[in-house]
Scaffold this motif. Structure first.
Motif, PDB file in Angstrom:
ATOM      1  N   ASP A  64       0.847  -1.190   0.000  1.00 27.98           N
ATOM      2  CA  ASP A  64       0.000   0.000   0.000  1.00 27.98           C
ATOM      3  C   ASP A  64       0.886   1.245   0.000  1.00 27.98           C
ATOM      4  OD1 ASP A  64      -2.378  -1.462   0.054  1.00 27.98           O
ATOM      5  OD2 ASP A  64      -2.293  -1.646   2.239  1.00 27.98           O
ATOM      6  N   TYR A  65       0.496   2.228  -0.816  1.00 27.92           N
ATOM      7  CA  TYR A  65       1.305   3.435  -0.966  1.00 27.92           C
ATOM      8  C   TYR A  65       0.480   4.686  -0.687  1.00 27.92           C
ATOM      9  CZ  TYR A  65       5.112   0.698  -2.943  1.00 27.92           C
ATOM     10  OH  TYR A  65       6.150  -0.196  -3.106  1.00 27.92           O
ATOM     11  N   GLU A  66       1.167   5.715  -0.164  1.00 29.99           N
ATOM     12  CA  GLU A  66       0.517   6.992   0.095  1.00 29.99           C
ATOM     13  C   GLU A  66       1.331   8.123  -0.531  1.00 29.99           C
ATOM     14  OE1 GLU A  66       0.235   7.014   4.300  1.00 29.99           O
ATOM     15  OE2 GLU A  66       2.382   7.333   4.639  1.00 29.99           O
ATOM     16  N   TYR A  67       0.649   9.203  -0.832  1.00 23.60           N
ATOM     17  CA  TYR A  67       1.256  10.310  -1.575  1.00 23.60           C
ATOM     18  C   TYR A  67       2.375  10.964  -0.768  1.00 23.60           C
ATOM     19  CZ  TYR A  67       1.474  14.504  -4.513  1.00 23.60           C
ATOM     20  OH  TYR A  67       1.880  15.514  -5.352  1.00 23.60           O
ATOM     21  N   ASP A  68       3.486  11.262  -1.463  1.00 18.95           N
ATOM     22  CA  ASP A  68       4.647  11.865  -0.812  1.00 18.95           C
ATOM     23  C   ASP A  68       5.138  13.089  -1.595  1.00 18.95           C
ATOM     24  OD1 ASP A  68       6.542  11.800   1.347  1.00 18.95           O
ATOM     25  OD2 ASP A  68       8.054  11.086  -0.076  1.00 18.95           O
ATOM     26  N   GLY A  69       4.210  13.757  -2.281  1.00 23.17           N
ATOM     27  CA  GLY A  69       4.546  14.994  -2.963  1.00 23.17           C
ATOM     28  C   GLY A  69       5.101  14.793  -4.365  1.00 23.17           C
ATOM     29  N   TYR A  70       5.561  15.879  -4.962  1.00 22.51           N
ATOM     30  CA  TYR A  70       6.135  15.811  -6.311  1.00 22.51           C
ATOM     31  C   TYR A  70       7.424  16.604  -6.371  1.00 22.51           C
ATOM     32  CZ  TYR A  70       4.045  20.476  -7.020  1.00 22.51           C
ATOM     33  OH  TYR A  70       3.705  21.798  -6.907  1.00 22.51           O
ATOM     34  N   GLU A  71       8.216  16.306  -7.399  1.00 24.64           N
ATOM     35  CA  GLU A  71       9.464  17.024  -7.647  1.00 24.64           C
ATOM     36  C   GLU A  71       9.506  17.400  -9.117  1.00 24.64           C
ATOM     37  OE1 GLU A  71      11.651  17.912  -5.440  1.00 24.64           O
ATOM     38  OE2 GLU A  71      11.014  16.695  -3.703  1.00 24.64           O
ATOM     39  N   ILE A  72       9.951  18.639  -9.386  1.00 23.48           N
ATOM     40  CA  ILE A  72      10.116  19.110 -10.762  1.00 23.48           C
ATOM     41  C   ILE A  72      11.581  18.962 -11.145  1.00 23.48           C
ATOM     42  CG2 ILE A  72       9.897  21.069 -12.326  1.00 23.48           C
ATOM     43  CD1 ILE A  72       7.688  22.153 -10.509  1.00 23.48           C
ATOM     44  N   LEU A  73      11.820  18.260 -12.251  1.00 28.45           N
ATOM     45  CA  LEU A  73      13.181  18.018 -12.718  1.00 28.45           C
ATOM     46  C   LEU A  73      13.455  18.808 -13.991  1.00 28.45           C
ATOM     47  CD1 LEU A  73      13.375  14.134 -12.317  1.00 28.45           C
ATOM     48  CD2 LEU A  73      13.813  15.903 -10.597  1.00 28.45           C
ATOM     49  N   THR A  74      14.695  19.288 -14.144  1.00 32.23           N
ATOM     50  CA  THR A  74      15.114  19.973 -15.363  1.00 32.23           C
ATOM     51  C   THR A  74      16.123  19.089 -16.074  1.00 32.23           C
ATOM     52  OG1 THR A  74      14.800  22.155 -14.359  1.00 32.23           O
ATOM     53  CG2 THR A  74      16.184  22.033 -16.337  1.00 32.23           C
ATOM     54  N   TYR A  75      15.877  18.836 -17.372  1.00 31.04           N
ATOM     55  CA  TYR A  75      16.729  17.933 -18.137  1.00 31.04           C
ATOM     56  C   TYR A  75      17.782  18.706 -18.923  1.00 31.04           C
ATOM     57  CZ  TYR A  75      12.730  14.969 -17.046  1.00 31.04           C
ATOM     58  OH  TYR A  75      11.725  14.293 -16.393  1.00 31.04           O
ATOM     59  N   GLU A  76      18.723  17.964 -19.517  1.00 26.82           N
ATOM     60  CA  GLU A  76      19.836  18.573 -20.250  1.00 26.82           C
ATOM     61  C   GLU A  76      19.361  19.463 -21.396  1.00 26.82           C
ATOM     62  OE1 GLU A  76      22.670  15.795 -21.642  1.00 26.82           O
ATOM     63  OE2 GLU A  76      23.287  15.123 -19.646  1.00 26.82           O
ATOM     64  N   LYS A  77      18.272  19.075 -22.059  1.00 24.64           N
ATOM     65  CA  LYS A  77      17.778  19.845 -23.212  1.00 24.64           C
ATOM     66  C   LYS A  77      17.070  21.138 -22.801  1.00 24.64           C
ATOM     67  CE  LYS A  77      17.186  15.859 -26.274  1.00 24.64           C
ATOM     68  NZ  LYS A  77      16.223  15.075 -27.109  1.00 24.64           N
ATOM     69  N   GLY A  78      16.846  21.309 -21.502  1.00 25.91           N
ATOM     70  CA  GLY A  78      16.182  22.526 -21.044  1.00 25.91           C
ATOM     71  C   GLY A  78      14.710  22.335 -20.718  1.00 25.91           C
ATOM     72  N   ASN A  79      14.114  21.255 -21.194  1.00 23.30           N
ATOM     73  CA  ASN A  79      12.723  20.978 -20.838  1.00 23.30           C
ATOM     74  C   ASN A  79      12.661  20.345 -19.455  1.00 23.30           C
ATOM     75  OD1 ASN A  79      13.976  18.647 -21.801  1.00 23.30           O
ATOM     76  ND2 ASN A  79      12.036  17.739 -22.429  1.00 23.30           N
ATOM     77  N   ARG A  80      11.456  20.192 -18.935  1.00 21.05           N
ATOM     78  CA  ARG A  80      11.305  19.718 -17.564  1.00 21.05           C
ATOM     79  C   ARG A  80      10.268  18.597 -17.473  1.00 21.05           C
ATOM     80  NH1 ARG A  80      10.470  24.457 -13.445  1.00 21.05           N
ATOM     81  NH2 ARG A  80       8.612  24.871 -14.686  1.00 21.05           N
ATOM     82  N   GLY A  81      10.275  17.929 -16.338  1.00 29.26           N
ATOM     83  CA  GLY A  81       9.316  16.877 -16.076  1.00 29.26           C
ATOM     84  C   GLY A  81       8.958  16.871 -14.604  1.00 29.26           C
ATOM     85  N   VAL A  82       7.865  16.200 -14.285  1.00 34.33           N
ATOM     86  CA  VAL A  82       7.407  16.128 -12.902  1.00 34.33           C
ATOM     87  C   VAL A  82       7.356  14.672 -12.464  1.00 34.33           C
ATOM     88  CG1 VAL A  82       5.580  16.718 -11.273  1.00 34.33           C
ATOM     89  CG2 VAL A  82       6.009  18.204 -13.240  1.00 34.33           C
ATOM     90  N   ARG A  83       7.913  14.371 -11.312  1.00 34.53           N
ATOM     91  CA  ARG A  83       7.806  13.045 -10.694  1.00 34.53           C
ATOM     92  C   ARG A  83       6.785  13.135  -9.558  1.00 34.53           C
ATOM     93  NH1 ARG A  83      12.780   9.992 -11.042  1.00 34.53           N
ATOM     94  NH2 ARG A  83      13.584  10.341 -13.162  1.00 34.53           N
ATOM     95  N   PHE A  84       5.756  12.351  -9.659  1.00 32.49           N
ATOM     96  CA  PHE A  84       4.771  12.252  -8.585  1.00 32.49           C
ATOM     97  C   PHE A  84       5.138  11.025  -7.753  1.00 32.49           C
ATOM     98  CE2 PHE A  84       2.769  14.787 -11.838  1.00 32.49           C
ATOM     99  CZ  PHE A  84       2.179  15.803 -11.108  1.00 32.49           C
ATOM    100  N   ILE A  85       5.355  11.228  -6.456  1.00 38.77           N
ATOM    101  CA  ILE A  85       6.020  10.235  -5.614  1.00 38.77           C
ATOM    102  C   ILE A  85       5.056   9.662  -4.576  1.00 38.77           C
ATOM    103  CG2 ILE A  85       7.982   9.861  -4.060  1.00 38.77           C
ATOM    104  CD1 ILE A  85       9.239  12.395  -5.358  1.00 38.77           C
ATOM    105  N   TYR A  86       5.165   8.349  -4.397  1.00 32.82           N
ATOM    106  CA  TYR A  86       4.354   7.640  -3.411  1.00 32.82           C
ATOM    107  C   TYR A  86       5.259   6.754  -2.580  1.00 32.82           C
ATOM    108  CZ  TYR A  86       0.564   9.454  -6.149  1.00 32.82           C
ATOM    109  OH  TYR A  86      -0.279  10.317  -6.786  1.00 32.82           O
ATOM    110  N   ALA A  87       5.011   6.768  -1.265  1.00 33.38           N
ATOM    111  CA  ALA A  87       5.839   6.013  -0.333  1.00 33.38           C
ATOM    112  C   ALA A  87       5.070   4.825   0.225  1.00 33.38           C
ATOM    113  CB  ALA A  87       6.300   6.920   0.805  1.00 33.38           C
ATOM    114  N   LEU A  88       5.787   3.740   0.478  1.00 33.60           N
ATOM    115  CA  LEU A  88       5.196   2.541   1.061  1.00 33.60           C
ATOM    116  C   LEU A  88       4.698   2.868   2.463  1.00 33.60           C
ATOM    117  CD1 LEU A  88       4.888  -0.505   0.255  1.00 33.60           C
ATOM    118  CD2 LEU A  88       7.040  -0.911   1.472  1.00 33.60           C
ATOM    119  N   SER A  89       3.409   2.620   2.728  1.00 33.60           N
ATOM    120  CA  SER A  89       2.836   2.981   4.026  1.00 33.60           C
ATOM    121  C   SER A  89       3.150   1.962   5.107  1.00 33.60           C
ATOM    122  CB  SER A  89       1.324   3.162   3.901  1.00 33.60           C
ATOM    123  OG  SER A  89       0.720   1.980   3.407  1.00 33.60           O
ATOM    124  N   GLU A  90       3.316   0.710   4.753  1.00 33.64           N
ATOM    125  CA  GLU A  90       3.717  -0.344   5.676  1.00 33.64           C
ATOM    126  C   GLU A  90       4.709  -1.251   4.968  1.00 33.64           C
ATOM    127  OE1 GLU A  90       0.430  -2.543   7.157  1.00 33.64           O
ATOM    128  OE2 GLU A  90      -0.604  -0.810   8.009  1.00 33.64           O
TER     129      GLU A  90
END
Length: 328
Positions: free
Chosen positions: A240-266
């Protein structure tokens, strides 16, 4: 002398009566045989000419993108000589069916442009009466990231921080398959050839690049109400996983992406402490495919940008996955 004549007359009458009786029986048997033969002939004619049949429409895609070609085929469950087909279409806000122009025979081909379009096939007999009609099928158009300029920019990784919003795990709920086996068996070669026509690498170089990106031994993932199940080497592991926020990443080409992160609850056997989704979407929206990163170190996962196991709905076949990838 008179007695003799009497006996002869009686014998003759008896023979005559027997002959008549035999003749009547023969006539009766003949009539019965003729009638039976006629009945059998009628039955055979009925069997050769069914009064109706069922039509099945084949070739319907799970969904289409605007501009895709819709190709359908009408299939009968009976062999008949009729070949007078009509295809009918109806948009979701319409009540009456209209003839689809330019569609002849048992096949239908048209560019995807209307979401929710209903299509059905009708076969007519020689008297132009309806012989059989299919159940309607519905054309679903899902362009995922839209066709407006802002959506295209977001998909390419160009957006403002304030556009990013938290997302629930339900955005990825469903049954998902790894795309990696389709690369290994050559199904995606068409995609790499298409990329080479517009990109700066050869088809072989694109295949090598995606081989590294897609590689995984987790062939299937099922996400249901916060629970994530990995199928790996014939074994299943869940947590089971619960939300742990997001991180915005910047890549070499200058564009970006978002990682939506979930952590194991148990703690769960063989399940990673973190899973991170990336699907070119930056706000709540149901995903059509995604890249997934997993491991026990949250920060180290954010640095992984070369291996991104990719998953599509398990009900898609190779053609469906190819069609989706060619659209992007």
């Amino acid at each position: 002398m008179k007695k003799s004549l009497f006996y002869l007359s009686a014998i003759a009458l008896s023979v005559s009566l027997v002959a008549c009786q035999d003749a009547e029986e023969e006539t009766s048997n003949t009539n019965t045989s003729d009638q039976t033969a006629a009945d059998e002939e009628t039955t055979n004619e009925d069997e050769d000419s069914p009064e109706s049949a069922d039509i099945t429409i084949e070739g319907l895609g799970d969904h289409y993108h605007t501009g895709d070609t819709i190709e359908l085929t009408a299939s009968l469950n009976e062999d008949v000589d009729y070949d007078h087909w009509h295809w009918y279409i109806k948009e979701s806000d319409q009540t009456d069916w209209e003839v689809a122009s330019g569609q002849q025979g048992d096949s239908f081909s048209e560019e995807a442009s209307v979401d929710g379009l209903e299509v059905k096939a009708t076969l007519y007999n020689d008297d132009h009466e309806v012989f059989a009609e299919s159940e309607p099928v519905v054309i679903v158009i899902d362009d995922h990231h839209g066709h407006d300029e802002e959506s295209r920019q977001i998909y390419q990784g160009y957006f403002e921080d304030e556009q990013v919003q938290d997302r629930e795990l339900s955005d990825w709920e469903g049954d998902w398959q790894s795309v990696y086996p389709y690369l290994l068996d050559g199904s995606l070669d068409e995609v790499f050839e298409h990329k080479a026509e517009e990109g700066d690498m050869t088809p072989e170089e694109y295949k090598d690049y995606y081989d590294i990106g897609y590689e995984t031994d987790v062939e299937r993932i099922v996400i249901d109400n916060g629970n994530v199940t990995f199928q790996q080497d014939g074994q299943e592991y869940s947590g089971d996983y619960e939300y742990d926020g997001y991180e915005i990443l910047t890549y070499e080409k200058g564009n970006r992406g978002v990682r939506f992160i979930y952590a194991l609850s148990e703690e769960a056997e063989n399940m990673p402490q973190y899973i991170q989704f990336s699907d070119h979407i930056i706000a709540p929206e149901v995903s059509s495919h995604f890249h997934l990163y997993w491991g026990d170190n949250r920060e180290e996962l954010l640095e992984e940008v070369t291996n991104w196991p990719t998953y599509y709905p398990s009900n898609l076949d190779a053609d469906g996955i190819i069609r989706d990838q060619l659209a992007h």
